[in-house]
Write a protein that holds these residues in place. Sequence first.
Motif: not given
Length: 146
Positions: A108-132
Amino acid sequence: MEKLSRRAGRENAFLAAFAATFDDMPLEEVIQRANEVGEYPLDEFAQALLAAYYDNSAQINDLIRANLKGWTLERISRVDLTVLRLAIAEALYGPEKLPGVAINEAVELAKKYGDESDYQFVNGLLGSVVRQMGAGETLPAGEQPC
């Protein structure tokens, strides 16, 4: 200082952390400035998030680097990097350690403050970190990391 909603606390912590990236301020100064200005006050929860962000910054950066594919830390926008760092700090070191919530709020923060598709990058990277990190066990019942 009145207690903020968790969402407002996260957003204010993000704004304070983002502002600090321009001046390389110590935690105490970040908190003092944010509360003095009054535009984004930091309650106890927001301060705990910032403390986790500051206290674990080296480990957080290492986690981000380890999960980047074809990117470097320096290529990530300042907004996205701050969102990522704060979400990882919350998920792994924060007072509640709820990765699913941290990821959703970061998106939600990435959608509000980032560029249009940043939230997808943030979501993917955080999902990877959490799984790792195997942090998914602390998710509320029925919720999966993104």
